[in-house]
Design an enzyme around this catalytic site. Structure first.
Site, PDB file in Angstrom:
ATOM      1  N   SER A 253     -11.838 -42.881 -32.342  1.00 17.63           N
ATOM      2  CA  SER A 253     -11.715 -41.717 -33.211  1.00 17.63           C
ATOM      3  C   SER A 253     -11.887 -42.154 -34.650  1.00 17.63           C
ATOM      4  CB  SER A 253     -10.341 -41.088 -33.042  1.00 17.63           C
ATOM      5  OG  SER A 253      -9.366 -42.018 -33.481  1.00 17.63           O
ATOM      6  N   LYS A 254     -12.388 -41.219 -35.445  1.00 18.91           N
ATOM      7  CA  LYS A 254     -12.687 -41.602 -36.830  1.00 18.91           C
ATOM      8  C   LYS A 254     -11.424 -41.878 -37.641  1.00 18.91           C
ATOM      9  CE  LYS A 254     -13.531 -36.858 -38.261  1.00 18.91           C
ATOM     10  NZ  LYS A 254     -14.548 -35.893 -38.472  1.00 18.91           N
ATOM     11  N   ARG A 255     -10.281 -41.423 -37.164  1.00 17.48           N
ATOM     12  CA  ARG A 255      -9.045 -41.697 -37.888  1.00 17.48           C
ATOM     13  C   ARG A 255      -8.709 -43.188 -37.823  1.00 17.48           C
ATOM     14  NH1 ARG A 255      -3.465 -40.993 -37.957  1.00 17.48           N
ATOM     15  NH2 ARG A 255      -3.101 -40.671 -35.751  1.00 17.48           N
TER      16      ARG A 255
END
Ligand code: GLU
Length: 496
Positions: A253-255
């Site tokens: 995930s980009k987080r």
């Protein structure tokens, strides 16, 4: 055996994802192994989320990696059009065929009714999916709603019970209870097909023989298999590849990890290293070598060497591998050339110098002032933020997270758009613009005394800019799940 044809079928929404490149790589290698074709199809049936910029970014990023396709929307081919939005009539015709044959039905259920049916299904526990028997309205009711011009969708018939068995090239036979499978929508109320209808029709008409895709699509396989059966078509072989994961094993995930291919390009990674690393995601060379190029992967590819344990995409490891490529495979002359291509060229320097010339007396003023534009993540500390801003730490985090969400939702990365969205946000949050921008300034440039932060963001591009704001949130201690949820609610409640 029919000529092997594989495809990648990305949806042009948001940034081009490393997961797309990973799936493309394996499809390309598989096709090459059998002297087949690898094609690119754009699945843009979700008209509200698809953008031409995102489509272009898919082409640019896959080309940058050297993952070339032999048919696609941009280059044509014998099985076009390759953009689903241009194939509406084809899907309508096939949907009509399913209706005529009794394999699909018009569904006039309202969203309130659907919510209620779902709630009821949840209560009884056993049946979670919405089955045709539950959805279908009495004929007179259908006629009444039709006469009133009510919106409708077309859904497929699915068995109420029994088992669906399909096979996967890596997993063997997979069994799913039909009771778990929804009467899938095939045609939406806007007349566009859903992924399922379009994907099956296109894979058949484009003569795709092997579908290699992410494992998140396994649950769709029963519906697809049934559609192939309804149409009387042979289903391609299915192969669901393991999903890429963050180092903590959660879904990439980009987080937690930059997921946009463009980020890696802007950070100055070498495409050879990115391909090499993606090739090691669940796959290995017969001699287990760590460093190999695309050609070596073509020469040694065997899908059965894919292992199903979730491959970890670890940026630190990728960086290490990139270092090997950079040091071992480039002469000094080649390195100079690569650096020029990357950033030290007129196209990149001219817009930058426009902002720095007014601040320069001698040439050597440039590097200290503009260094942040040639960097990755900046070496920031929490103190840098507290010195530059009078906001409390909680508020700082809130400002940065909200700004990040707002920057992530921007489709056009231009100064005016960036400024107006941030200004609206500061207004909605009731934080003075100057106070609001200070932490963003620090995140982006490391100091508040540089060129306008909006200009800096335009020069850096969306990927690095967003990554720096994300990085700053971590520098300030990060946001746990709970806090993030709370902020998400507050953000949704803001009127910008
Ligand atoms: N459009 C789907 C995606 O975005 C394609 C899935 C498939 O390969 O069937 O990933």
């Amino acid at each position: 055996m029919a000529k092997v044809r594989t495809r990648i079928a990305p949806s042009p929404t948001g940034d081009p994802h490393v997961g797309t490149a990973y799936i493309a790589l394996f499809n390309l290698c598989f096709a090459k192994q059998f002297d087949g074709e690898f094609i690119l199809r754009i699945e843009d049936t979700d008209q509200s989320r698809s953008t031409p910029e995102s489509e272009q970014a898919i082409y640019d990023s896959l080309r940058w990696l050297g993952l070339d396709w032999s048919e696609g929307p941009d280059i044509g081919g014998d099985f076009g059009p390759y953009r689903q939005s241009e194939r509406k009539a084809i899907y309508e015709k096939h949907c009509q065929q399913l209706l005529d044959d009794g394999h699909a039905f018009y569904c006039y259920r309202t969203s309130e009714e659907l919510d209620q049916l779902r709630a009821e299904a949840k209560e009884t526990g056993s049946l979670q999916a919405l089955k045709p028997s539950v959805l279908k309205l009495p004929e007179e009711e259908v006629a009444k709603r039709k006469a009133a011009g009510a919106p409708f969708v077309v859904r497929m018939n699915v068995p109420e019970e029994g088992e669906c068995v399909f096979s996967d090239m890596l997993r063997g036979e997979i069994t799913v209870e039909w009771s778990q499978v929804d009467a899938q929508i095939l045609l939406k109320s806007d007349g566009m097909p859903t992924y399922h209808l379009a994907n099956v029709v296109d894979d058949h008409l484009m003569e795709i023989t092997h579908v290699l895709r992410g494992e998140e699509w396994i649950n769709s396989a029963p519906k697809h298999q049934l559609l192939y059966k309804y149409f009387g078509w042979e289903m391609p072989e299915l192969c669901h590849l393991p999903l890429l994961r963050n180092p903590d094993k959660s879904k990439l995930s980009k987080r937690k990890n930059p997921t946009s291919i463009l980020y890696y390009q802007r950070m100055g990674f070498m495409p050879e290293a990115v391909i090499n690393y993606l090739g090691r995601m669940g796959w290995s060379m017969p001699d287990e070598s760590e460093k190999f190029d695309l050609q070596a992967m073509f020469d040694n590819f065997d899908i059965q060497r894919v292992s199903l344990g979730g491959p970890i995409f670890d940026v630190e490891k990728l960086k290490w591998l990139n270092g090997r490529w950079l040091r071992e495979d480039l002469t000094i002359e080649q390195l100079a050339e690569k650096l020029q291509q990357w950033a030290f060229n007129e196209a990149n320097l001219l817009p930058m110098l426009e902002h720095f010339q007014p601040r320069m007396d001698v040439y050597s003023d440039l590097a200290p002032a503009a260094g942040f534009l040639f960097s990755g993540m900046l070496p920031l500390t929490a103190e840098d933020f507290s010195k530059a801003s009078k906001l409390e730490e909680d508020k700082l985090l809130e400002v940065l997270q909200f700004a990040l969400w707002s920057l992530e939702s921007l489709r056009v990365w231009e100064k005016d758009e960036i400024f107006s969205s941030l200004k609206a946000l500061s207004g909605a949050m009731d934080v003075k613009l100057k106070d609001f921008l200070a932490p963003i300034f620090i995140s982006i440039a490391g100091t508040t005394s540089s060129i306008s932060v909006m200009d800096a963001m335009v020069l850096l591009g969306p990927d690095i800019s967003r990554a720096r704001v994300r990085h700053s949130i971590e520098v300030l201690g990060g946001l746990g799940k709970k806090k993030l949820k709370k902020l998400d609610k507050a953000y949704a409640g803001l009127s910008t």
